[in-house]
Design a protein around this motif. Structure first.
Motif, PDB file in Angstrom:
ATOM      1  N   ALA A  65      -4.127 -10.742  -0.451  1.00 19.60           N
ATOM      2  CA  ALA A  65      -3.649  -9.450  -0.957  1.00 19.60           C
ATOM      3  C   ALA A  65      -3.984  -9.171  -2.417  1.00 19.60           C
ATOM      4  O   ALA A  65      -4.352  -8.042  -2.767  1.00 19.60           O
ATOM      5  CB  ALA A  65      -2.141  -9.348  -0.747  1.00 19.60           C
ATOM      6  N   THR A  66      -3.878 -10.187  -3.285  1.00 21.34           N
ATOM      7  CA  THR A  66      -4.126  -9.929  -4.704  1.00 21.34           C
ATOM      8  C   THR A  66      -5.581  -9.511  -4.905  1.00 21.34           C
ATOM      9  O   THR A  66      -5.883  -8.514  -5.569  1.00 21.34           O
ATOM     10  CB  THR A  66      -3.788 -11.178  -5.539  1.00 21.34           C
ATOM     11  OG1 THR A  66      -2.420 -11.484  -5.308  1.00 21.34           O
ATOM     12  CG2 THR A  66      -4.027 -10.950  -7.021  1.00 21.34           C
ATOM     13  N   ALA A  67      -6.492 -10.293  -4.294  1.00 20.91           N
ATOM     14  CA  ALA A  67      -7.921  -9.991  -4.441  1.00 20.91           C
ATOM     15  C   ALA A  67      -8.255  -8.662  -3.764  1.00 20.91           C
ATOM     16  O   ALA A  67      -8.987  -7.834  -4.311  1.00 20.91           O
ATOM     17  CB  ALA A  67      -8.741 -11.111  -3.825  1.00 20.91           C
ATOM     18  N   PHE A  80      -9.823  -2.932  -4.173  1.00 19.12           N
ATOM     19  CA  PHE A  80      -9.567  -1.496  -3.917  1.00 19.12           C
ATOM     20  C   PHE A  80      -9.599  -0.706  -5.224  1.00 19.12           C
ATOM     21  O   PHE A  80     -10.187   0.376  -5.281  1.00 19.12           O
ATOM     22  CB  PHE A  80      -8.201  -1.289  -3.249  1.00 19.12           C
ATOM     23  CG  PHE A  80      -8.144  -1.667  -1.788  1.00 19.12           C
ATOM     24  CD1 PHE A  80      -9.200  -1.400  -0.920  1.00 19.12           C
ATOM     25  CD2 PHE A  80      -7.010  -2.286  -1.254  1.00 19.12           C
ATOM     26  CE1 PHE A  80      -9.138  -1.742   0.425  1.00 19.12           C
ATOM     27  CE2 PHE A  80      -6.937  -2.630   0.093  1.00 19.12           C
ATOM     28  CZ  PHE A  80      -7.999  -2.362   0.927  1.00 19.12           C
ATOM     29  N   VAL A  81      -8.985  -1.246  -6.293  1.00 14.89           N
ATOM     30  CA  VAL A  81      -8.984  -0.449  -7.536  1.00 14.89           C
ATOM     31  C   VAL A  81     -10.354  -0.484  -8.220  1.00 14.89           C
ATOM     32  O   VAL A  81     -10.744   0.494  -8.859  1.00 14.89           O
ATOM     33  CB  VAL A  81      -7.839  -0.806  -8.528  1.00 14.89           C
ATOM     34  CG1 VAL A  81      -6.486  -0.382  -8.003  1.00 14.89           C
ATOM     35  CG2 VAL A  81      -7.822  -2.241  -8.919  1.00 14.89           C
ATOM     36  N   ALA A 109      -4.344  -1.650   5.551  1.00 15.55           N
ATOM     37  CA  ALA A 109      -4.425  -0.190   5.410  1.00 15.55           C
ATOM     38  C   ALA A 109      -3.307   0.313   4.496  1.00 15.55           C
ATOM     39  O   ALA A 109      -3.526   1.178   3.635  1.00 15.55           O
ATOM     40  CB  ALA A 109      -4.337   0.478   6.780  1.00 15.55           C
ATOM     41  N   ARG A 110      -2.107  -0.250   4.662  1.00 17.21           N
ATOM     42  CA  ARG A 110      -0.992   0.195   3.809  1.00 17.21           C
ATOM     43  C   ARG A 110      -1.202  -0.252   2.363  1.00 17.21           C
ATOM     44  O   ARG A 110      -0.842   0.449   1.424  1.00 17.21           O
ATOM     45  CB  ARG A 110       0.326  -0.339   4.356  1.00 17.21           C
ATOM     46  CG  ARG A 110       0.740   0.420   5.605  1.00 17.21           C
ATOM     47  CD  ARG A 110       1.968  -0.171   6.244  1.00 17.21           C
ATOM     48  NE  ARG A 110       2.401   0.700   7.331  1.00 17.21           N
ATOM     49  CZ  ARG A 110       2.981   0.278   8.440  1.00 17.21           C
ATOM     50  NH1 ARG A 110       3.219  -0.993   8.625  1.00 17.21           N
ATOM     51  NH2 ARG A 110       3.343   1.132   9.368  1.00 17.21           N
ATOM     52  N   LEU A 111      -1.787  -1.448   2.211  1.00 15.99           N
ATOM     53  CA  LEU A 111      -2.082  -1.928   0.857  1.00 15.99           C
ATOM     54  C   LEU A 111      -3.061  -0.975   0.171  1.00 15.99           C
ATOM     55  O   LEU A 111      -2.893  -0.604  -0.993  1.00 15.99           O
ATOM     56  CB  LEU A 111      -2.669  -3.348   0.920  1.00 15.99           C
ATOM     57  CG  LEU A 111      -3.185  -3.914  -0.406  1.00 15.99           C
ATOM     58  CD1 LEU A 111      -2.054  -4.059  -1.425  1.00 15.99           C
ATOM     59  CD2 LEU A 111      -3.858  -5.276  -0.187  1.00 15.99           C
ATOM     60  N   LYS A 112      -4.073  -0.552   0.917  1.00 12.65           N
ATOM     61  CA  LYS A 112      -5.074   0.355   0.330  1.00 12.65           C
ATOM     62  C   LYS A 112      -4.412   1.655  -0.135  1.00 12.65           C
ATOM     63  O   LYS A 112      -4.673   2.146  -1.241  1.00 12.65           O
ATOM     64  CB  LYS A 112      -6.173   0.658   1.367  1.00 12.65           C
ATOM     65  CG  LYS A 112      -7.252   1.543   0.812  1.00 12.65           C
ATOM     66  CD  LYS A 112      -8.425   1.673   1.736  1.00 12.65           C
ATOM     67  CE  LYS A 112      -9.526   2.475   1.040  1.00 12.65           C
ATOM     68  NZ  LYS A 112     -10.681   2.691   1.881  1.00 12.65           N
ATOM     69  N   VAL A 131      -4.649   2.720  -4.047  1.00 16.16           N
ATOM     70  CA  VAL A 131      -5.416   3.921  -4.404  1.00 16.16           C
ATOM     71  C   VAL A 131      -4.482   4.949  -5.058  1.00 16.16           C
ATOM     72  O   VAL A 131      -4.812   5.563  -6.077  1.00 16.16           O
ATOM     73  CB  VAL A 131      -6.133   4.500  -3.165  1.00 16.16           C
ATOM     74  CG1 VAL A 131      -6.753   5.854  -3.464  1.00 16.16           C
ATOM     75  CG2 VAL A 131      -7.200   3.520  -2.664  1.00 16.16           C
ATOM     76  N   ASP A 132      -3.300   5.084  -4.503  1.00 15.30           N
ATOM     77  CA  ASP A 132      -2.326   6.016  -5.063  1.00 15.30           C
ATOM     78  C   ASP A 132      -1.951   5.595  -6.490  1.00 15.30           C
ATOM     79  O   ASP A 132      -1.883   6.424  -7.401  1.00 15.30           O
ATOM     80  CB  ASP A 132      -1.084   6.024  -4.151  1.00 15.30           C
ATOM     81  CG  ASP A 132      -0.093   7.065  -4.579  1.00 15.30           C
ATOM     82  OD1 ASP A 132      -0.452   8.252  -4.538  1.00 15.30           O
ATOM     83  OD2 ASP A 132       1.040   6.701  -4.979  1.00 15.30           O
TER      84      ASP A 132
END
Ligand code: NAD
Length: 420
Positions: free
Chosen positions: A192-194, A199-200, A373-376, A380-381
């Motif tokens: 998750a961290t990576a 994503f950012v 998908a929820r992490l993205k 992004v938000d």
């Protein structure tokens, strides 16, 4: 060890960032003070039976910096240099990190002064169980949820779940996150961290009109965050990993290194050093290699003012906590480097910890693609909100992340009221 008034005291350093953002937000006296200082600080001294049969006393800390936006959340580290002021600083960063990605948590951190490298697994279990007992009046799924940090891991979390559940008399997996999957850990937590960081980076690249295909990537640290970031940049963006390092040295490959093969080499030999076909370079050279994305994913304070002056990259993505010293930010900004600050760039870890806790509380477990998908969506938000804030206040992304997150905490504090 820095004293309470020393400028190198980590809590004083954290307060500098807080004060700068609070000034921009024009936070008034009481709201400001309520966020500035931690809500609760617990110090415990406790006995642990060692392998010799001797009983040794240890000191541990747990600080709940804020619960204004939700239960306190943050890791537990085992390290000889742990101090109360360091734990206070780390707890405040957790408050701001959770608020930056807008998950309903406050911030906390804990630690035990010990040297886990000199302890065997039974001593570590005894220490963890006794420390958890001491904390059991303080933590809980609705109050304060620890997680792994430096030299603690999913094994440590499993002992914590068992000890806490024994005290409460029922199974309580939601008391910690970062657990093994078999006892309520989440799919996707390890990456998750990576993944959040990547994503950012992708969002920043769009803003900078930077094509990540064949973009040169340099990564300091090839552990959980660094090696997985390398794999995701390579596999999902066709980027070229030109250099990586670990505590034993650094390697460079002009045409790109295959991160899967580097991982396999590290698994076999204990280091990235000696990877076939790569050139050994001095570790201090790594941060100043010409590249498009530099990912510090190891230690604190590696980007000093001197290093910043020599950095040749478009993006610095802080997978590590605190890799850039405060004075280096201005130098990077002068050179046109876009810095994705730690409280945004590595917040994917705590975000999926939050998903783990939600799954524990509901007793309903998600598929890995749903987690990702929820992490993205969250990352992004968060990136877009930080970017908007930076435009609105005419500040860099780090200051913007602090303004955004402290503004959110201040709003919660104002609604809660300032009096008992
Ligand atoms: P890790 O222990 O898995 O990996 C650390 C890596 O850094 C190892 O490869 C180690 O060899 C390397 N390293 C140590 N000293 C070095 C040096 N002098 N030069 C180059 N490399 C060196 O740790 P991790 O979980 O990947 O954490 C790395 C950073 O990311 C830390 O700052 C951590 O706080 C931050 N972080 C991690 C997570 C997470 O979920 N793992 C979440 C948020 C932030």
């Amino acid at each position: 060890m820095p004293g309470p008034n020393d400028e190198l005291n980590p809590f004083n350093l954290a307060l500098q960032n807080f004060d700068a953002a609070a000034d921009l937000l024009e936070l008034d006296g009481v709201v400001r003070d309520r966020i500035r200082l931690p809500e609760r600080e617990l110090i415990v001294h406790f006995p642990v039976k060692m392998r010799t049969g001797k009983v040794t006393m240890f000191t541990g800390y747990r600080v709940q910096h804020s619960t204004a936006r939700g239960p306190a959340k943050g890791g537990i580290r085992y390290h000889p240099d742990v101090t109360l002021d360091e734990v206070k600083a780390l707890a405040s960063w957790m408050t701001y990190k959770c608020a930056t990605v807008n998950i309903p948590y406050g911030g906390a951190k804990g630690g035990v002064v010990c040297n886990p490298k000199e302890m065997d697994i039974h001593e570590l279990e005894n220490l963890t169980r006794r420390f958890t007992s001491e904390l059991s009046v303080f933590i809980g799924p609705d109050r304060d949820i620890p997680a792994p940090d430096v030299y603690t891991n999913s094994r440590t979390m499993a002992w914590m779940v068992d000890t806490y559940s024994m005290h409460r008399g029922f199974y309580s997996p939601g008391v910690v996150t970062g657990k093994p999957i078999a006892i309520g850990g989440s799919q996707g937590r390890t990456e998750a961290t990576a993944r959040g960081c990547v994503f950012v980076i992708a969002e920043a690249a769009k803003q900078l009109d930077l094509n990540l295909k064949d973009a040169r990537i340099v990564i300091q640290g090839f552990g959980n965050a660094g090696s997985i970031a390398a794999r995701l940049m390579h596999d999902e963006h066709d980027a070229k990993i030109i250099a990586v390092s670990d505590s034993k040295g650094a390697i460079f490959g002009r045409d790109g290194l295959d991160p899967h093969r580097v991982s396999a080499h590290k698994e076999r030999t204990g280091s990235v050093v000696g990877f076939a076909g790569a050139e050994a370079i001095a570790p201090e050279e790594l941060l100043t290699l010409e590249c498009e994305v530099l990912i510090p994913a190891a230690l604190e304070s590696v980007i000093t003012v001197e290093v910043a002056a020599k950095i040749r990259t478009r993006i610095v993505a802080e997978a590590a906590n605190g890799p850039t010293v405060p004075a280096a930010d201005a130098v990077l900004a002068e050179h046109g480097v876009c810095v994705l600050p730690d409280i945004l760039a590595n917040a994917g870890g705590v975000t999926v910890s939050y998903f783990e806790w939600v799954q524990n509380n509901q007793g309903y477990y998600w598929k890995e693609e749903d987690v990702n998908a929820r992490l993205k969506e969250v990352m992004v938000d968060a990136f877009n909100h930080v970017l908007l804030t930076s435009k609105r206040y005419h500040v860099d992304l780090r200051r913007a992340a602090y303004v955004l997150s402290i503004g959110r905490v201040a709003e919660a504090v104002s609604w809660l009221g300032l009096y008992p």
